[in-house]
Design an enzyme around this catalytic site. Structure first.
Site, PDB file in Angstrom:
ATOM      1  CG  HIS A   1     -83.125 -56.900 -40.353  1.00 45.70           C
ATOM      2  ND1 HIS A   1     -82.511 -58.128 -40.393  1.00 45.70           N
ATOM      3  CD2 HIS A   1     -82.300 -56.045 -41.025  1.00 45.70           C
ATOM      4  CE1 HIS A   1     -81.354 -58.024 -41.051  1.00 45.70           C
ATOM      5  NE2 HIS A   1     -81.210 -56.787 -41.458  1.00 45.70           N
TER       6      HIS A   1
ATOM      7  CG  HIS B   1     -77.745 -54.739 -38.887  1.00 44.47           C
ATOM      8  ND1 HIS B   1     -76.936 -54.035 -39.749  1.00 44.47           N
ATOM      9  CD2 HIS B   1     -78.582 -55.462 -39.665  1.00 44.47           C
ATOM     10  CE1 HIS B   1     -77.290 -54.317 -40.988  1.00 44.47           C
ATOM     11  NE2 HIS B   1     -78.276 -55.183 -40.977  1.00 44.47           N
TER      12      HIS B   1
ATOM     13  CD  GLU C   1     -76.591 -58.490 -40.620  1.00 42.31           C
ATOM     14  OE1 GLU C   1     -77.814 -58.595 -40.456  1.00 42.31           O
ATOM     15  OE2 GLU C   1     -76.098 -58.120 -41.695  1.00 42.31           O
TER      16      GLU C   1
HETATM   17  C1  BGC Z   1     -79.445 -57.257 -45.032  1.00 42.13           C
HETATM   18  C2  BGC Z   1     -79.383 -56.268 -46.166  1.00 42.13           C
HETATM   19  C3  BGC Z   1     -80.061 -54.997 -45.722  1.00 42.13           C
HETATM   20  C4  BGC Z   1     -79.383 -54.500 -44.472  1.00 42.13           C
HETATM   21  C5  BGC Z   1     -80.093 -53.340 -43.891  1.00 42.13           C
HETATM   22  C6  BGC Z   1     -78.719 -56.674 -43.892  1.00 42.13           C
HETATM   23  O1  BGC Z   1     -78.730 -57.558 -42.834  1.00 42.13           O
HETATM   24  O2  BGC Z   1     -78.938 -58.498 -45.389  1.00 42.13           O
HETATM   25  O3  BGC Z   1     -79.990 -56.761 -47.312  1.00 42.13           O
HETATM   26  O4  BGC Z   1     -80.068 -54.030 -46.707  1.00 42.13           O
HETATM   27  O5  BGC Z   1     -79.381 -55.502 -43.506  1.00 42.13           O
HETATM   28  O6  BGC Z   1     -79.533 -52.158 -44.244  1.00 42.13           O
END
Ligand code: BGC
Length: 348
Positions: free
Chosen positions: A102, A176, A314
């Site tokens: 991210h 998210h 997402e």
């Molecule tokens: C990811 C997860 C991650 C989460 C964050 C998601 O987009 O794919 O692996 O733990 O984001 O909490």
């Protein structure tokens, strides 16, 4: 409407904007462009906040697993945080084991966005602006980003992303939100029903980086082409579910990249009757079943959040695309404008 939500440690004021249109109520923070609350009615007209979050800025800063946040510059994982573009090697921030997640430790979700409200016809919304300087988190180019949150007269929540750069770079923003259509403090989403219009997904290695070819969902727990509950195959002893402690994968949407948002998924909570239907321009959907929620966070409603208390959907380009020439490209060059859009439609 705008109110003071809190202050960062350095004194920066964080505001919370409230919007309402077509029966949908949205609260957005200037920190991370975070959707702090999203309220929709159930089949009997009763409202609930269907998005996990906190009631104070300190918790968002200290320990949020991206609750409701804008994600960038690069959504999901990049292998060892490395990529090569036009023959030049880049190392971006590594914040998830040996990989980058991210956009690194201080991605879009931890930045303060400038927000301007607007009204246009029957739409109301917010324009959010953030400029990520050249080299931030290791990414090349100054990236000017504009995200528009629109609530339409029908109560749809639409997100439009736009970005420009002054140097070749990669970009893959997303949102998210952690959905629980029964309400954010109501327990598990394992009875929610999900449909995803995807015949393939991208299997991962144990670091959750796509490995090998996209695989057919047919005959696997990853087949959501026909509506089924989140819980139905969640505990199957499938290697891919073991790697991620549940679903945390990218679905290859059958429609591919499209100029306009096209239908991709429906989520339904049979108990409340609330439904979420999504369409996007993006080629991928990361469905994450809240595997890493572990009972250590207290949410907006004053309850603790445990594994499976929410799920994320997402819309994105595929994880690790900068290192996978066969995936749709995430490269953005000077003179081009990055554009993508995702629409969330609610029903009951
Ligand atoms: C990811 C997860 C991650 C989460 C964050 C998601 O987009 O794919 O692996 O733990 O984001 O909490």
């Amino acid at each position: 409407m705008k109110e003071l939500f809190g202050r960062l440690a350095d004194g920066t004021k964080i505001y919370r904007w409230s919007l309402e249109n077509g029966g949908t109520r949205l609260k957005v923070l200037s920190y991370g462009g975070i959707v702090q609350s999203l309220e929709i009615p159930d089949s009997r007209g009763r409202y609930a906040n269907v998005s996990l979050g906190f009631d104070n800025i300190e918790d968002y800063v200290a320990s949020s697993p991206y609750f409701g946040a804008l994600i960038g510059r690069y959504g999901n994982r990049m292998d060892k945080g490395r990529f090569t573009l036009d023959g030049k090697a880049y190392q971006v921030d590594v914040n998830d084991g040996e990989n980058s997640l991210h956009g690194g430790a201080r991605g879009f979700d931890k930045q303060v966005w400038d927000i301007e409200p607007f009204t246009e016809g029957s739409d109301v919304g917010l324009n959010l602006y953030y400029t990520s300087v050249d080299g931030e988190m290791g990414f090349p180019g100054t990236l000017k980003t504009k995200v528009t949150y629109t609530l339409t007269g029908q109560g749809d929540w639409r997100i439009d992303y736009e970005a420009t750069t002054d140097e070749a770079t990669v970009v893959n923003p997303t949102s998210h939100v952690y959905w629980n259509l029964a309400g954010e403090s109501s327990g598990s989403v394992h009875d929610h029903e999900l449909t995803i219009a995807a015949s393939r997904y991208t299997p991962v290695d144990k670091g959750l980086i796509p490995a090998g070819e996209p695989a057919p969902v047919a005959g696997t727990p990853f087949d959501f082409r026909v509506k089924k509950t989140i819980g139905e195959n969640l505990r199957e002893a499938h290697q891919q579910l073991l790697y991620a402690k549940g679903f945390d994968h990218n679905w290859v949407l059958d429609k591919g990249v499209t100029a306009q948002p096209e239908y991709i998924a429906t989520l339904c909570d049979p108990s409340s009757g609330r439904t979420l239907s999504m369409s996007t321009t993006e080629p991928g959907l990361q469905f994450y079943s809240g595997n890493f929620l572990d009972g250590t966070l207290v949410g907006t409603g004053g309850t603790i959040y445990r594994q499976g208390d929410a799920l994320c959907l997402e819309t994105q380009h595929f994880p690790d695309s900068p290192n996978k020439a066969e995936f749709p490209s995430t490269t953005l060059r000077p003179g081009q404008t990055y554009r993508s859009a995702t629409v969330h439609s609610f029903g009951r």
